[in-house]
Motif scaffolding. Sequence first.
Motif: not given
Length: 236
Positions: A120-132
């Motif tokens: 989640q730190a790598w992604y920058g969020a704790d929910r997955l965004d289908p566009g990212r």
Amino acid sequence: MIAHHEVLPDPDAVARAAAERLVAVARAKPGRIGICLSGGSTPKLLYRLLAGPEFREALPWERLHWFFGDERVGDGPEAGSNRRLAQDAFGDLVPPGHLHPIPTDGTPQADAEAYAAKLQAWYGADRLDPGRPLFDLVLLGLGEDGHTASLFPGKPEAREDRAWVVAVPEAGLAPFVPRVSLTLPALAATPLILFLVTGAGKRAPLARLAAGEDLPSGHAKAWGETVWLLDEAAAG
């Protein structure tokens, strides 16, 4: 979601096809690149190929970040086997901080929570965004029982649809050691999944998948393209 398969002569050809795909992914994207790795004999061939003279100079190692789809954890000698596989193959080609192994020194649940926090730190969020996507490429294998990563048939972890990472206290296949595994939603969060499937022992699970049996590997499908790279022995 697009899924198709390619039949290649042998495990070396499967590894080479995967290496070429990985290089194409890395060259097509600017900035940092996230690759999710698998364990096993065919990925071992792939990793040695990537670190060898033919492909080493083709990869932007300074932009590549390597993650893991699953890992054996605990205090046994099997713990950390996928991490060691990558470390032994890549050596000092990976810059410090660019290999992101699953922790293995706590309880399976604590290790799973720690790795979820890292992702989640790598992604920058704790929910997955289908566009990212979470990863630019995910490598997976197929177990003889139809599992993938450490998501085993009939186990609750294979049905998890919210968490990114789960503890697997009881593996469904030897070695029966605790695992930590990414879930199907996390593995799917990529434009490309490559299944690397080799050997006659994989004919039975492939036949079960073709017959429509409900197996975890059949549910591992990328947001974009899912490609099964099979050798002739597996394809039969």
